[in-house]
Design a protein around this motif. Sequence first.
Motif, mmCIF file in Angstrom:
data_model
loop_
_atom_site.group_PDB
_atom_site.id
_atom_site.type_symbol
_atom_site.label_atom_id
_atom_site.label_comp_id
_atom_site.label_asym_id
_atom_site.label_seq_id
_atom_site.Cartn_x
_atom_site.Cartn_y
_atom_site.Cartn_z
ATOM 1 N N SER A 173 29.572 59.684 15.274
ATOM 2 C CA SER A 173 29.478 60.877 16.124
ATOM 3 C C SER A 173 30.486 61.930 15.700
ATOM 4 O O SER A 173 30.159 63.124 15.605
ATOM 5 N N ILE A 174 31.704 61.494 15.440
ATOM 6 C CA ILE A 174 32.747 62.441 15.007
ATOM 7 C C ILE A 174 32.335 63.115 13.702
ATOM 8 O O ILE A 174 32.435 64.342 13.555
ATOM 9 N N LEU A 175 31.864 62.323 12.741
ATOM 10 C CA LEU A 175 31.452 62.877 11.448
ATOM 11 C C LEU A 175 30.312 63.880 11.606
ATOM 12 O O LEU A 175 30.372 64.999 11.072
ATOM 13 N N VAL A 176 29.283 63.485 12.336
ATOM 14 C CA VAL A 176 28.099 64.354 12.485
ATOM 15 C C VAL A 176 28.454 65.627 13.243
ATOM 16 O O VAL A 176 28.066 66.733 12.844
ATOM 17 N N ILE A 177 29.192 65.493 14.339
ATOM 18 C CA ILE A 177 29.534 66.671 15.145
ATOM 19 C C ILE A 177 30.413 67.636 14.359
ATOM 20 O O ILE A 177 30.146 68.838 14.305
ATOM 21 N N VAL A 178 31.465 67.122 13.745
ATOM 22 C CA VAL A 178 32.393 67.989 13.003
ATOM 23 C C VAL A 178 31.689 68.689 11.846
ATOM 24 O O VAL A 178 31.789 69.918 11.689
ATOM 25 N N LEU A 179 30.956 67.941 11.020
ATOM 26 C CA LEU A 179 30.289 68.535 9.868
ATOM 27 C C LEU A 179 29.188 69.504 10.298
ATOM 28 O O LEU A 179 29.015 70.572 9.690
ATOM 29 N N SER A 180 28.453 69.163 11.344
ATOM 30 C CA SER A 180 27.376 70.044 11.826
ATOM 31 C C SER A 180 27.932 71.359 12.336
ATOM 32 O O SER A 180 27.354 72.423 12.095
ATOM 33 N N LEU A 181 29.071 71.300 13.034
ATOM 34 C CA LEU A 181 29.658 72.529 13.568
ATOM 35 C C LEU A 181 30.306 73.366 12.465
ATOM 36 O O LEU A 181 30.284 74.598 12.522
ATOM 37 N N ILE A 182 30.872 72.712 11.467
ATOM 38 C CA ILE A 182 31.393 73.466 10.310
ATOM 39 C C ILE A 182 30.250 74.206 9.628
ATOM 40 O O ILE A 182 30.369 75.388 9.271
ATOM 41 N N ASN A 183 29.129 73.512 9.440
ATOM 42 C CA ASN A 183 27.949 74.146 8.842
ATOM 43 C C ASN A 183 27.458 75.303 9.712
ATOM 44 O O ASN A 183 27.104 76.376 9.205
ATOM 45 N N TYR A 184 27.463 75.117 11.025
ATOM 46 C CA TYR A 184 27.028 76.158 11.961
ATOM 47 C C TYR A 184 27.868 77.425 11.794
ATOM 48 O O TYR A 184 27.334 78.533 11.668
ATOM 49 N N PHE A 185 29.183 77.267 11.785
ATOM 50 C CA PHE A 185 30.060 78.433 11.686
ATOM 51 C C PHE A 185 30.046 79.033 10.281
ATOM 52 O O PHE A 185 30.173 80.251 10.121
ATOM 53 N N LYS A 186 29.876 78.209 9.271
ATOM 54 C CA LYS A 186 29.814 78.721 7.896
ATOM 55 C C LYS A 186 28.568 79.584 7.701
ATOM 56 O O LYS A 186 28.613 80.629 7.051
ATOM 57 N N LEU A 187 27.463 79.143 8.278
ATOM 58 C CA LEU A 187 26.235 79.957 8.236
ATOM 59 C C LEU A 187 26.412 81.236 9.031
ATOM 60 O O LEU A 187 25.965 82.312 8.614
ATOM 61 N N LEU A 188 27.066 81.124 10.176
ATOM 62 C CA LEU A 188 27.249 82.281 11.052
ATOM 63 C C LEU A 188 28.121 83.348 10.400
ATOM 64 O O LEU A 188 27.802 84.541 10.440
ATOM 65 N N PHE A 189 29.206 82.925 9.766
ATOM 66 C CA PHE A 189 30.163 83.875 9.222
ATOM 67 C C PHE A 189 29.835 84.337 7.803
ATOM 68 O O PHE A 189 30.097 85.484 7.448
ATOM 69 N N ARG A 190 29.259 83.431 6.994
ATOM 70 C CA ARG A 190 29.111 83.745 5.570
ATOM 71 C C ARG A 190 27.702 83.566 5.034
ATOM 72 O O ARG A 190 27.476 83.739 3.835
ATOM 73 N N ASP A 191 26.768 83.204 5.902
ATOM 74 C CA ASP A 191 25.387 82.970 5.472
ATOM 75 C C ASP A 191 25.350 81.979 4.309
ATOM 76 O O ASP A 191 24.627 82.148 3.337
#
Length: 363
Positions: free
Chosen positions: A88-106
């Motif tokens: 859960s920690i791995l999936v949540i952390v990596l998924s949210l990093i991906n979310y913000f990376k897409l949001l900020f830098r496409d």
Amino acid sequence: MMMKIGKMRDDKKYIGRGIVNILVGIVVSFLLSAVSLYFATDKYGIEMFQSYFENGYIVFLNTLPVFFSIMFVFLICNQLWIGISIASILVIVLSLINYFKLLFRDDPLLVEDLTLFSEMKNMTGRYKIYINRDMILWILGMTVVIFVVWKLRKIIKIEMQISTRIISVIMIVLCGIGCMNQFILNDEYYQKTENIALINRWGGTQQFISRGFIYPFLYSSKDVGMKKPDGYNKKEIENSLKDIKEDDIPEDKKVNIIAIMMEAYGDFSVYPQIEFDSENDPYAAFNRIKDITYHGNLLTDIFAAGTVRTERRFITGADAYPSLRKNTYSYARYFTDQGYCVEGSHPCYSWFYNRINVNDHLG
């Protein structure tokens, strides 16, 4: 007879608890995968989320790695709640990093990015990250799931001998490697997960989003690192470069440098069979520019596709280059060091070939 009956009951209990652990692992894997897909949609929202479930391969390939992660940790420590917690920690952390990376830098999170700690640190320092309600609900929801499994740990725990656990761990590792090669890294399955109804198929970032997060993230491991050219010898290269020094450009030698790449341009005046009169010569202006500049011919091996390779070879001087996901030395950076104002642009979409990020990394 009584001993046999007791053993049969123990075996049934053992098998029953094993099935319960596997079923719980499957359910939790699907929940983690489903919410990860929810946060993988970027600007496409609920339509993209729904499209994932219209392609069974996308759901399967995003869920399978989570299940193997849970089972791997579970078999090591013999506690399902620990396996679920770590996954859960791995999936949540990596998924949210991906979310913000897409949001900020496409730009999605790739396996290679995990080695770029300084880049990730700079990114978090440049942007304000807000945890929204959906993220909080996901974290709280998984906390509740972990708590429930923890409360049931004595009921569903399997008493396994060390040798059995070692054999089980080896089996799950071999199965995981097999599934990774057979499904996750298999180009055939990558094609089966095609989901282009909402995206532009030529955008690498959009192709990533259209497949969720966990699966394309792992698939990106295929592109990690550079393949060494035939005959490459690091020591020989270092010896050949050790005496080369990068000199500054003398002030009286600095000139404006303008590079214009025209993808479909062709100079037909080089053919003797074609003649243009002076009044209608389409190359007249071009030839006047040549008369007052240093000029030459550039030969490329690109036609109709992969034109970005010419751009990046020109700006780096390299025939082969890494994925350019971090700051990379180039002529642009050299000229910046020499006091030049360095700018670049392209008339196509900024996401095409990920120019919006790569050009910045090239300076």
